[in-house]
Design a protein around this motif. Structure first.
Motif, mmCIF file in Angstrom:
data_model
loop_
_atom_site.group_PDB
_atom_site.id
_atom_site.type_symbol
_atom_site.label_atom_id
_atom_site.label_comp_id
_atom_site.label_asym_id
_atom_site.label_seq_id
_atom_site.Cartn_x
_atom_site.Cartn_y
_atom_site.Cartn_z
ATOM 1 N N THR A 40 0.804 -1.359 -0.017
ATOM 2 C CA THR A 40 0.055 -0.055 -0.105
ATOM 3 C C THR A 40 0.684 1.243 0.076
ATOM 4 O O THR A 40 2.165 1.188 0.346
ATOM 5 C CB THR A 40 -0.970 0.152 1.324
ATOM 6 N N VAL A 41 0.271 2.407 -0.323
ATOM 7 C CA VAL A 41 1.080 3.718 -0.229
ATOM 8 C C VAL A 41 1.461 3.916 1.190
ATOM 9 O O VAL A 41 2.642 4.447 1.360
ATOM 10 C CB VAL A 41 -0.017 4.880 -0.637
ATOM 11 N N THR A 54 3.452 12.361 -0.583
ATOM 12 C CA THR A 54 4.666 12.421 -1.702
ATOM 13 C C THR A 54 4.852 11.049 -2.239
ATOM 14 O O THR A 54 5.059 11.036 -3.405
ATOM 15 C CB THR A 54 5.803 12.460 -0.712
ATOM 16 N N VAL A 55 4.664 10.047 -1.583
ATOM 17 C CA VAL A 55 4.559 8.567 -2.313
ATOM 18 C C VAL A 55 3.399 8.606 -3.256
ATOM 19 O O VAL A 55 3.613 8.046 -4.365
ATOM 20 C CB VAL A 55 4.392 7.628 -1.033
ATOM 21 N N SER A 56 2.145 9.434 -2.774
ATOM 22 C CA SER A 56 1.164 9.302 -4.030
ATOM 23 C C SER A 56 1.447 9.672 -5.013
ATOM 24 O O SER A 56 1.311 9.551 -6.128
ATOM 25 C CB SER A 56 -0.062 9.761 -3.258
ATOM 26 N N LEU A 57 2.088 11.077 -4.897
ATOM 27 C CA LEU A 57 2.492 11.674 -6.207
ATOM 28 C C LEU A 57 3.443 10.885 -7.179
ATOM 29 O O LEU A 57 3.470 10.773 -8.214
ATOM 30 C CB LEU A 57 3.279 13.049 -5.777
ATOM 31 N N LEU A 58 4.588 10.072 -6.134
ATOM 32 C CA LEU A 58 5.287 9.423 -7.200
ATOM 33 C C LEU A 58 4.701 8.318 -7.922
ATOM 34 O O LEU A 58 4.911 7.928 -9.082
ATOM 35 C CB LEU A 58 6.488 8.596 -6.165
ATOM 36 N N ARG A 70 -2.131 0.194 -10.193
ATOM 37 C CA ARG A 70 -2.784 0.073 -8.751
ATOM 38 C C ARG A 70 -3.994 -0.512 -8.776
ATOM 39 O O ARG A 70 -4.641 -0.688 -9.965
ATOM 40 C CB ARG A 70 -3.179 1.665 -8.320
ATOM 41 N N ARG A 71 -4.201 -1.310 -7.979
ATOM 42 C CA ARG A 71 -5.495 -2.313 -7.783
ATOM 43 C C ARG A 71 -6.217 -2.392 -6.351
ATOM 44 O O ARG A 71 -5.399 -1.681 -5.491
ATOM 45 C CB ARG A 71 -5.136 -3.710 -8.201
ATOM 46 N N GLU A 72 -7.407 -2.626 -6.418
ATOM 47 C CA GLU A 72 -8.111 -2.689 -5.094
ATOM 48 C C GLU A 72 -7.210 -3.809 -4.274
ATOM 49 O O GLU A 72 -6.878 -4.916 -4.557
ATOM 50 C CB GLU A 72 -9.442 -2.765 -5.107
ATOM 51 N N ASP A 73 -7.205 -3.755 -2.885
ATOM 52 C CA ASP A 73 -6.912 -4.632 -1.951
ATOM 53 C C ASP A 73 -8.156 -5.595 -1.760
ATOM 54 O O ASP A 73 -9.367 -5.130 -1.362
ATOM 55 C CB ASP A 73 -6.672 -4.056 -0.452
ATOM 56 N N ARG A 79 -8.600 0.200 0.333
ATOM 57 C CA ARG A 79 -7.146 0.224 0.256
ATOM 58 C C ARG A 79 -6.859 -0.132 -1.256
ATOM 59 O O ARG A 79 -7.446 -0.684 -1.794
ATOM 60 C CB ARG A 79 -6.556 -0.509 1.045
ATOM 61 N N ARG A 80 -5.829 0.689 -1.656
ATOM 62 C CA ARG A 80 -5.204 0.295 -3.100
ATOM 63 C C ARG A 80 -3.736 -0.229 -2.694
ATOM 64 O O ARG A 80 -2.970 0.065 -2.017
ATOM 65 C CB ARG A 80 -4.963 1.463 -3.760
#
Length: 142
Positions: A40-41, A54-58, A70-73, A79-80
């Motif tokens: 996860t992020v 910041t991780v989400s931006l990367l 990215r996929r659903e947990d 969660r992604r």
């Protein structure tokens, strides 16, 4: 240490990845996903020791380029999960795996206590460099 850093910076980005303008900030993120698997992020943020935003931006940047998916947990649909796209995993592995193998080979002959001492020493070095950077100031502003 400067020699190690210099050598790492000279490792060429594989041809299939060159057009993506990958930067050093992408390297650690990709290494965690390659060696530890999808996460996860928030898990990535904790490992990278940077903010989840910041991780989400990367991740967004690398996802738009098709490098990450990215996929659903399946256990928690809110969660992604982030993973390296299957099309790019061979090139990323070819790029990063030799460094991991070199670390494994270098550390293999050490006892667990020696490995711990080595890791603790690197962490102390990192903390010292960070503290020096935070304590440094522009002489013109004093």
């Amino acid at each position: 240490m400067p020699r190690l850093v210099g050598r790492a910076k000279r490792i060429p980005v594989p041809e299939p990845l060159r057009s993506f303008s990958l930067a050093p900030r992408h390297l650690s993120l990709l290494a965690y996903l390659l060696f530890d698997g999808p996460m996860t992020v928030n898990e990535l943020a904790a490992r990278l020791q940077i903010a989840p935003t910041t991780v989400s931006l990367l991740i967004g940047d690398l996802s738009r380029k098709g490098i990450l998916e990215r996929r659903e947990d399946e256990r928690d649909r809110r969660r992604r999960i982030v993973a390296i796209a299957a099309d790019h995993e061979p090139a990323i592995s070819a790029w990063l795996a030799p460094g991991a193998a070199a670390w494994r080979n270098a550390l293999a002959p050490l006892t667990p206590d020696q490995r711990r001492l080595f890791v603790d020493t690197l962490l102390a070095y990192e903390a010292g460099v960070e503290a020096e950077g935070e304590g440094a100031h522009d002489p013109g502003t004093s």
